[in-house]
Motif scaffolding. Sequence first.
Motif, PDB file in Angstrom:
ATOM      1  N   GLU A 215      71.398  47.145 -42.565  1.00 41.97           N
ATOM      2  CA  GLU A 215      71.531  47.996 -41.389  1.00 41.97           C
ATOM      3  C   GLU A 215      71.204  49.463 -41.654  1.00 41.97           C
ATOM      4  OE1 GLU A 215      71.723  46.849 -38.622  1.00 41.97           O
ATOM      5  OE2 GLU A 215      72.710  44.915 -38.721  1.00 41.97           O
ATOM      6  N   ILE A 216      70.990  49.844 -42.903  1.00 44.20           N
ATOM      7  CA  ILE A 216      70.736  51.249 -43.218  1.00 44.20           C
ATOM      8  C   ILE A 216      69.329  51.622 -42.774  1.00 44.20           C
ATOM      9  CG2 ILE A 216      70.538  52.986 -45.039  1.00 44.20           C
ATOM     10  CD1 ILE A 216      72.631  51.418 -46.620  1.00 44.20           C
ATOM     11  N   GLY A 217      69.257  52.545 -41.825  1.00 45.34           N
ATOM     12  CA  GLY A 217      67.960  52.985 -41.325  1.00 45.34           C
ATOM     13  C   GLY A 217      67.515  54.319 -41.880  1.00 45.34           C
ATOM     14  N   HIS A 218      68.452  55.067 -42.464  1.00 45.93           N
ATOM     15  CA  HIS A 218      68.120  56.388 -42.985  1.00 45.93           C
ATOM     16  C   HIS A 218      69.246  56.827 -43.907  1.00 45.93           C
ATOM     17  CE1 HIS A 218      66.139  60.204 -43.261  1.00 45.93           C
ATOM     18  NE2 HIS A 218      67.021  60.885 -42.551  1.00 45.93           N
ATOM     19  N   VAL A 219      68.906  57.669 -44.893  1.00 46.95           N
ATOM     20  CA  VAL A 219      69.878  58.195 -45.847  1.00 46.95           C
ATOM     21  C   VAL A 219      69.782  59.713 -45.863  1.00 46.95           C
ATOM     22  CG1 VAL A 219      70.530  58.314 -48.285  1.00 46.95           C
ATOM     23  CG2 VAL A 219      69.842  56.122 -47.290  1.00 46.95           C
ATOM     24  N   GLN A 220      70.933  60.373 -45.823  1.00 46.97           N
ATOM     25  CA  GLN A 220      71.002  61.824 -45.963  1.00 46.97           C
ATOM     26  C   GLN A 220      71.916  62.176 -47.128  1.00 46.97           C
ATOM     27  OE1 GLN A 220      72.248  62.979 -41.980  1.00 46.97           O
ATOM     28  NE2 GLN A 220      70.144  63.420 -41.388  1.00 46.97           N
ATOM     29  N   LEU A 221      71.550  63.240 -47.864  1.00 47.30           N
ATOM     30  CA  LEU A 221      72.278  63.608 -49.070  1.00 47.30           C
ATOM     31  C   LEU A 221      72.911  64.987 -48.977  1.00 47.30           C
ATOM     32  CD1 LEU A 221      69.909  62.550 -52.006  1.00 47.30           C
ATOM     33  CD2 LEU A 221      71.658  61.177 -50.855  1.00 47.30           C
ATOM     34  N   ALA A 238      73.372  59.130 -59.371  1.00 43.95           N
ATOM     35  CA  ALA A 238      72.637  58.125 -60.142  1.00 43.95           C
ATOM     36  C   ALA A 238      73.100  56.732 -59.758  1.00 43.95           C
ATOM     37  CB  ALA A 238      72.834  58.371 -61.637  1.00 43.95           C
ATOM     38  N   ALA A 239      74.416  56.556 -59.618  1.00 44.27           N
ATOM     39  CA  ALA A 239      74.954  55.254 -59.206  1.00 44.27           C
ATOM     40  C   ALA A 239      74.558  54.932 -57.769  1.00 44.27           C
ATOM     41  CB  ALA A 239      76.473  55.245 -59.358  1.00 44.27           C
ATOM     42  N   LEU A 240      74.564  55.936 -56.909  1.00 40.09           N
ATOM     43  CA  LEU A 240      74.163  55.708 -55.522  1.00 40.09           C
ATOM     44  C   LEU A 240      72.708  55.278 -55.440  1.00 40.09           C
ATOM     45  CD1 LEU A 240      74.487  55.793 -52.463  1.00 40.09           C
ATOM     46  CD2 LEU A 240      74.126  58.273 -52.565  1.00 40.09           C
ATOM     47  N   PHE A 241      71.826  55.956 -56.167  1.00 35.07           N
ATOM     48  CA  PHE A 241      70.411  55.571 -56.135  1.00 35.07           C
ATOM     49  C   PHE A 241      70.203  54.184 -56.723  1.00 35.07           C
ATOM     50  CE2 PHE A 241      68.900  60.236 -56.125  1.00 35.07           C
ATOM     51  CZ  PHE A 241      68.944  60.246 -54.737  1.00 35.07           C
ATOM     52  N   ALA A 242      70.957  53.849 -57.744  1.00 34.58           N
ATOM     53  CA  ALA A 242      70.845  52.508 -58.323  1.00 34.58           C
ATOM     54  C   ALA A 242      71.244  51.460 -57.290  1.00 34.58           C
ATOM     55  CB  ALA A 242      71.719  52.395 -59.567  1.00 34.58           C
ATOM     56  N   ALA A 243      72.303  51.754 -56.526  1.00 29.71           N
ATOM     57  CA  ALA A 243      72.730  50.816 -55.484  1.00 29.71           C
ATOM     58  C   ALA A 243      71.672  50.687 -54.400  1.00 29.71           C
ATOM     59  CB  ALA A 243      74.057  51.285 -54.886  1.00 29.71           C
ATOM     60  N   LEU A 244      71.072  51.801 -53.989  1.00 27.23           N
ATOM     61  CA  LEU A 244      70.019  51.758 -52.974  1.00 27.23           C
ATOM     62  C   LEU A 244      68.813  50.976 -53.477  1.00 27.23           C
ATOM     63  CD1 LEU A 244      70.253  55.441 -51.701  1.00 27.23           C
ATOM     64  CD2 LEU A 244      70.757  53.400 -50.345  1.00 27.23           C
ATOM     65  N   ASP A 245      68.449  51.172 -54.738  1.00 25.09           N
ATOM     66  CA  ASP A 245      67.325  50.433 -55.314  1.00 25.09           C
ATOM     67  C   ASP A 245      67.621  48.940 -55.352  1.00 25.09           C
ATOM     68  OD1 ASP A 245      65.787  52.689 -55.656  1.00 25.09           O
ATOM     69  OD2 ASP A 245      66.364  52.990 -57.755  1.00 25.09           O
ATOM     70  N   THR A 246      68.817  48.601 -55.789  1.00 23.45           N
ATOM     71  CA  THR A 246      69.202  47.187 -55.852  1.00 23.45           C
ATOM     72  C   THR A 246      69.206  46.554 -54.473  1.00 23.45           C
ATOM     73  OG1 THR A 246      70.564  47.560 -57.818  1.00 23.45           O
ATOM     74  CG2 THR A 246      71.043  45.585 -56.522  1.00 23.45           C
ATOM     75  N   ALA A 247      69.625  47.325 -53.480  1.00 24.14           N
ATOM     76  CA  ALA A 247      69.681  46.824 -52.106  1.00 24.14           C
ATOM     77  C   ALA A 247      68.301  46.751 -51.455  1.00 24.14           C
ATOM     78  CB  ALA A 247      70.593  47.705 -51.265  1.00 24.14           C
ATOM     79  N   GLY A 248      67.293  47.332 -52.117  1.00 27.76           N
ATOM     80  CA  GLY A 248      65.941  47.285 -51.575  1.00 27.76           C
ATOM     81  C   GLY A 248      65.633  48.354 -50.547  1.00 27.76           C
ATOM     82  N   TYR A 249      66.433  49.422 -50.516  1.00 24.01           N
ATOM     83  CA  TYR A 249      66.156  50.486 -49.550  1.00 24.01           C
ATOM     84  C   TYR A 249      64.862  51.204 -49.929  1.00 24.01           C
ATOM     85  CZ  TYR A 249      66.552  54.688 -46.721  1.00 24.01           C
ATOM     86  OH  TYR A 249      66.302  55.705 -45.827  1.00 24.01           O
ATOM     87  N   GLN A 250      63.949  51.304 -48.974  1.00 19.71           N
ATOM     88  CA  GLN A 250      62.654  51.928 -49.231  1.00 19.71           C
ATOM     89  C   GLN A 250      62.351  53.041 -48.240  1.00 19.71           C
ATOM     90  OE1 GLN A 250      59.950  48.538 -49.182  1.00 19.71           O
ATOM     91  NE2 GLN A 250      60.320  48.150 -51.352  1.00 19.71           N
ATOM     92  N   GLY A 251      63.359  53.471 -47.509  1.00 17.70           N
ATOM     93  CA  GLY A 251      63.147  54.508 -46.513  1.00 17.70           C
ATOM     94  C   GLY A 251      63.205  55.909 -47.095  1.00 17.70           C
ATOM     95  N   PHE A 271      65.637  66.018 -60.365  1.00 17.12           N
ATOM     96  CA  PHE A 271      66.465  65.117 -59.566  1.00 17.12           C
ATOM     97  C   PHE A 271      65.597  63.996 -59.013  1.00 17.12           C
ATOM     98  CE2 PHE A 271      68.465  63.839 -55.526  1.00 17.12           C
ATOM     99  CZ  PHE A 271      69.747  63.605 -55.959  1.00 17.12           C
ATOM    100  N   PRO A 272      66.026  62.733 -59.055  1.00 13.23           N
ATOM    101  CA  PRO A 272      67.265  62.308 -59.707  1.00 13.23           C
ATOM    102  C   PRO A 272      67.135  62.330 -61.220  1.00 13.23           C
ATOM    103  CG  PRO A 272      66.053  60.411 -58.946  1.00 13.23           C
ATOM    104  CD  PRO A 272      65.285  61.618 -58.462  1.00 13.23           C
ATOM    105  N   ALA A 273      68.274  62.323 -61.886  1.00 14.10           N
ATOM    106  CA  ALA A 273      68.283  62.377 -63.356  1.00 14.10           C
ATOM    107  C   ALA A 273      67.661  61.111 -63.918  1.00 14.10           C
ATOM    108  CB  ALA A 273      69.710  62.527 -63.828  1.00 14.10           C
TER     109      ALA A 273
END
Length: 273
Positions: A215-221, A238-251, A271-273
């Motif tokens: 359901e994630i359509g966009h990410v803001q930091l 770093a953990a957040l980006f790893a989770a997004l990568d694992t989830a397949g987020y490409q937006g 950034f990211p580290a």
Amino acid sequence: MSESTYVVNCSILFGELPLLERPAAAKAAGFGQVEFWWPWPGVAVPSEGELDAFCQALEDANVQLTGLNFYAGDMPAGERGVLSDPARSLEFRDSVEVLVRIAERTGVRAFNALYGQRVPGVSAAEQDRVAAQNIAYAARRVGEFGGTVLIEPLARGLNGTYPLETAADAIAVIERVRAESPESNGENVKFLFDSFHLASNAEDLEKVVHAHAAEIGHVQLADAPGRDRPGTGDIDFAALFAALDTAGYQGRIALEYKPSGTTDLTWMENFPA
């Protein structure tokens, strides 16, 4: 994450400059994509000159507008949306037509619909009913050209009586729109994942990503606490980006933080580290 993934929110960054100078500043900082909140606080239907000047500033800067908020009332005065207020439905829908015109000219396709605060004297059930109808209306209109409506929880204590505080709150709204208005193309109503707002409300960001990835359509930091740039608070990006990568987020990922001083984006070099 590639550099092309990142978007600069020019309503909150480059605040030291006039609004129409910010797209050029983002370009000078090396970014080709920008997003904005509604550019005219408290004004649902700007003049032709104001609309043209906004679009022209983007064209002159040679940046792509990739995100735009729906009209949200007077945000500097504390309002956080009008679409759930029965007395302001016409105002909201009039503004949708302006947003459609901006989209036609700029190509923007992602639109954040702030829900609105609770209105005294109007039941929560009535406000939620009106909100679902107005979100469905907005989804139909932007769906005509491939647009997506985004629903965002906000940090409690900072946004008045705004009722959407958790990922589950936002997902419930999305599911209601789809259930009650199947003709609205509700599949183009998505969840806006904002790291600051969610973390401020004690959400586990990695768990939210895994639970609601589809359901994630966009990410803001922005970091939390403080809402300054990543690295100034407690969020493990770093953990957040790893989770997004694992989830397949490409937006896209938008920088939507409040700089402690003049906007300086050189920190992005590492950034990211």
